[in-house]
Write a protein that holds these residues in place. Sequence first.
Motif, mmCIF file in Angstrom:
data_model
loop_
_atom_site.group_PDB
_atom_site.id
_atom_site.type_symbol
_atom_site.label_atom_id
_atom_site.label_comp_id
_atom_site.label_asym_id
_atom_site.label_seq_id
_atom_site.Cartn_x
_atom_site.Cartn_y
_atom_site.Cartn_z
ATOM 1 N N GLY A 17 12.358 -35.769 30.446
ATOM 2 C CA GLY A 17 11.979 -37.213 30.326
ATOM 3 C C GLY A 17 10.427 -37.104 29.900
ATOM 4 O O GLY A 17 9.805 -38.296 30.046
ATOM 5 N N MET A 18 10.261 -36.134 28.929
ATOM 6 C CA MET A 18 8.668 -36.330 28.207
ATOM 7 C C MET A 18 8.949 -35.696 26.819
ATOM 8 O O MET A 18 9.708 -34.953 26.391
ATOM 9 N N ALA A 19 7.616 -35.791 26.192
ATOM 10 C CA ALA A 19 7.541 -35.279 24.955
ATOM 11 C C ALA A 19 6.711 -33.866 24.951
ATOM 12 O O ALA A 19 5.610 -34.032 25.586
ATOM 13 N N ALA A 20 7.103 -33.043 24.326
ATOM 14 C CA ALA A 20 5.919 -31.614 24.438
ATOM 15 C C ALA A 20 4.705 -32.004 23.745
ATOM 16 O O ALA A 20 4.641 -32.694 22.703
ATOM 17 N N ASP A 21 4.040 -31.526 24.471
ATOM 18 C CA ASP A 21 2.408 -32.125 24.220
ATOM 19 C C ASP A 21 1.468 -30.892 24.350
ATOM 20 O O ASP A 21 0.191 -31.191 24.423
ATOM 21 N N VAL A 22 1.868 -29.528 24.124
ATOM 22 C CA VAL A 22 0.917 -28.549 24.104
ATOM 23 C C VAL A 22 1.063 -27.814 22.728
ATOM 24 O O VAL A 22 0.558 -26.558 22.614
ATOM 25 N N GLY A 23 1.773 -28.347 21.676
ATOM 26 C CA GLY A 23 1.531 -27.798 20.450
ATOM 27 C C GLY A 23 2.957 -27.578 19.603
ATOM 28 O O GLY A 23 2.836 -27.451 18.521
ATOM 29 N N THR A 24 3.949 -27.705 20.463
ATOM 30 C CA THR A 24 5.295 -27.544 19.610
ATOM 31 C C THR A 24 5.551 -28.496 18.492
ATOM 32 O O THR A 24 5.665 -28.179 17.326
ATOM 33 N N LEU A 25 5.434 -29.896 18.801
ATOM 34 C CA LEU A 25 5.563 -30.850 17.902
ATOM 35 C C LEU A 25 4.464 -30.748 16.598
ATOM 36 O O LEU A 25 4.827 -31.238 15.731
#
Length: 270
Positions: free
Chosen positions: A148-156
């Motif tokens: 239920g979240m967006a990746a936020d440590v560099g993937t995107l």
Amino acid sequence: MSDYQAFRVEQVDKIAHVQINRPDKINAMNADFWREIIEIFQWVDDTDAVRAVVLSGAGKHFSSGIDLTLLASVGAQLGKDVGRNATALRRKILELQASFNAVDNCRKPVLAAIQGYCIGGAIDLISACDMRYSTVDAQFSIKEIDMGMAADVGTLQRLPRIIGDGMMRELAYTGRSIDGHEAARIGLVNRTYEDQETLLDGVMDIAAQIAAKSPIAVRGTKEMIRYMRDHRVDDGLQYIATWNAAMLQSEDLRLAMAAHMTKQKPGFAD
């Protein structure tokens, strides 16, 4: 070398082997992991005798991503005020991002050797590496969407430059798992190996080839590649002209040319 709780680190000739060492927890990334990886890559950057890094995971799996107990502990610290919660969460996210920025910003090439699970935060980690290699049965998944979240440590931010925008969107929106064969086909990994032993042997061999080159030349090559992610071609050409105005005066250039002419293997200083 310092003792670490989440890693095992050893130097093999000119190669630093950095291994996530929580196999009983599927190498989940706990608080120790996020803190220690910054210390380790600072040591790599500061140690001239290290010329390349191999990043691997102990046991059957590379990493299952962020430790859920760490997420739970962060959630437990939140109160009722939305503004203060947002401030605390943003600070924590930036802190985690800094851990993988340390890998991305490392002056030495970082090669990831991946077997088993490479899920969620582990995708963020390998996206910060220079090259990736895996076993054929490795399993990759951008799992954050299922939490239920967006990746936020560099993937995107990093992965589109590796596998392309469209494929990154498909994997990020669906959270589906891909194996080593598909990872190689889309360019996520450079090469696949049949098992973990041949994987590590193969990646260490590639790292050794890099470590045998001029460290001045390798450093400059990585710096130019990183620079071009965020700049125009003409900016990059100006930068390499300025950079090489100094670096072409290195003794390494004379040694490399002499070795090429005499068909001998050059030996470069750290």
